[in-house]
Structure formats: C-alpha cells, structure tokens
Design a protein around this motif. Structure first.
Motif, PDB file in Angstrom:
ATOM      1  N   ASP A  56     -86.703  18.279 -39.667  1.00  0.00           N
ATOM      2  CA  ASP A  56     -86.714  17.331 -40.788  1.00  0.00           C
ATOM      3  C   ASP A  56     -86.390  17.977 -42.131  1.00  0.00           C
ATOM      4  N   LEU A  57     -86.583  19.271 -42.232  1.00  0.00           N
ATOM      5  CA  LEU A  57     -86.597  19.929 -43.534  1.00  0.00           C
ATOM      6  C   LEU A  57     -85.297  19.810 -44.319  1.00  0.00           C
ATOM      7  N   ALA A  58     -84.173  20.070 -43.721  1.00  0.00           N
ATOM      8  CA  ALA A  58     -82.911  20.092 -44.463  1.00  0.00           C
ATOM      9  C   ALA A  58     -82.658  18.765 -45.177  1.00  0.00           C
ATOM     10  N   GLU A  59     -82.830  17.652 -44.489  1.00  0.00           N
ATOM     11  CA  GLU A  59     -82.576  16.345 -45.099  1.00  0.00           C
ATOM     12  C   GLU A  59     -83.580  16.027 -46.202  1.00  0.00           C
ATOM     13  N   VAL A  60     -84.848  16.307 -45.954  1.00  0.00           N
ATOM     14  CA  VAL A  60     -85.882  16.008 -46.950  1.00  0.00           C
ATOM     15  C   VAL A  60     -85.723  16.907 -48.176  1.00  0.00           C
ATOM     16  N   ILE A  61     -85.475  18.190 -47.963  1.00  0.00           N
ATOM     17  CA  ILE A  61     -85.279  19.107 -49.089  1.00  0.00           C
ATOM     18  C   ILE A  61     -84.078  18.677 -49.922  1.00  0.00           C
ATOM     19  N   ALA A  62     -82.970  18.356 -49.283  1.00  0.00           N
ATOM     20  CA  ALA A  62     -81.773  17.937 -50.025  1.00  0.00           C
ATOM     21  C   ALA A  62     -82.051  16.689 -50.857  1.00  0.00           C
ATOM     22  N   CYS A  63     -82.696  15.719 -50.263  1.00  0.00           N
ATOM     23  CA  CYS A  63     -82.987  14.456 -50.945  1.00  0.00           C
ATOM     24  C   CYS A  63     -83.900  14.661 -52.153  1.00  0.00           C
ATOM     25  N   TYR A  64     -85.030  15.321 -51.952  1.00  0.00           N
ATOM     26  CA  TYR A  64     -86.026  15.465 -53.016  1.00  0.00           C
ATOM     27  C   TYR A  64     -85.620  16.503 -54.056  1.00  0.00           C
ATOM     28  N   SER A  65     -84.941  17.569 -53.653  1.00  0.00           N
ATOM     29  CA  SER A  65     -84.488  18.565 -54.627  1.00  0.00           C
ATOM     30  C   SER A  65     -83.500  17.949 -55.603  1.00  0.00           C
ATOM     31  N   LYS A  66     -82.637  17.096 -55.102  1.00  0.00           N
ATOM     32  CA  LYS A  66     -81.664  16.414 -55.966  1.00  0.00           C
ATOM     33  C   LYS A  66     -82.384  15.510 -56.970  1.00  0.00           C
ATOM     34  N   LYS A  67     -83.374  14.785 -56.531  1.00  0.00           N
ATOM     35  CA  LYS A  67     -84.089  13.842 -57.396  1.00  0.00           C
ATOM     36  C   LYS A  67     -85.009  14.543 -58.392  1.00  0.00           C
ATOM     37  N   ASN A  78     -98.402  25.897 -37.231  1.00  0.00           N
ATOM     38  CA  ASN A  78     -97.906  25.586 -35.889  1.00  0.00           C
ATOM     39  C   ASN A  78     -96.541  24.912 -36.024  1.00  0.00           C
ATOM     40  N   GLU A  79     -96.340  23.743 -35.401  1.00  0.00           N
ATOM     41  CA  GLU A  79     -95.031  23.087 -35.494  1.00  0.00           C
ATOM     42  C   GLU A  79     -94.877  22.235 -36.752  1.00  0.00           C
ATOM     43  N   TRP A  80     -95.957  22.018 -37.488  1.00  0.00           N
ATOM     44  CA  TRP A  80     -95.921  21.146 -38.668  1.00  0.00           C
ATOM     45  C   TRP A  80     -95.466  21.887 -39.908  1.00  0.00           C
ATOM     46  N   ARG A  81     -94.748  21.155 -40.770  1.00  0.00           N
ATOM     47  CA  ARG A  81     -94.221  21.707 -42.011  1.00  0.00           C
ATOM     48  C   ARG A  81     -94.631  20.814 -43.177  1.00  0.00           C
ATOM     49  N   ALA A  82     -94.781  21.439 -44.326  1.00  0.00           N
ATOM     50  CA  ALA A  82     -95.049  20.712 -45.567  1.00  0.00           C
ATOM     51  C   ALA A  82     -94.192  21.330 -46.658  1.00  0.00           C
TER      52      ALA A  82
END
Length: 92
Positions: A56-67, A78-82
C-alpha cells in the motif's frame, strides 16, 4: 468523552488539529485524502496513517506527500505499516 478527550471534530468540522490519526485501509485513505489533509494544522501538525501493508505504501505516500508537501516517516510492526507526516508551513 474518553479519558478527558472528546470528539471535538463533530462540532468543529473545519478546524485544523495538531494530530490527525486514521487507521483505515488504503482505498479509504485514498478516497478521503483531501478531507484528512484539510484537518491537519499546517504549522506543526501531524498526520498518522495506519492499517497499511507494504504493497500500500507507494500509492499512499505519493498521494499524501503531494497534498501535504512532506515525505513521511515509515513505521513497521510485523506486516503492518504506518506513516507519520510531520507538517509545517514550509515544505521539506
């Protein structure tokens, strides 16, 4: 009211906050990116997005970093990211 905290956002929907936290899956985070970003104070606020996995990270980072104009700090358990976005009036 929960331990002295209340849902002030329900009464003040346009107010920016020092901390905005969303533990929601990627599609919902993308759909509500404008609304979440509008709630973060621009002079020292913090937005934390969780409920993510590595894919999920690439899409979420791109979206929110731009905004928000900043790159996040990535956290993992573990497998979870924040992602934590520290927002200032000057983009980093």
């Amino acid at each position: 009211d929960f331990d002295g905290l209340s849902d002030a956002g329900a009464d003040h929907p346009e107010r920016p906050y020092d901390l905005v936290f969303a533990n929601i899956l990627r599609p919902v985070l993308i759909q509500f990116a404008d609304a979440l970003c509008s709630r973060v104070r621009r002079d020292g606020g913090c937005l934390v997005l969780s409920g993510l996995v590595q894919d999920d990270l690439a899409e979420v980072i791109a979206c929110y970093s731009k905004k928000l104009g900043v790159k996040p700090i990535e956290m993992a358990k573990n497998e979870w990211r924040a992602l934590r976005f520290n927002v200032s009036s000057k983009p980093v």
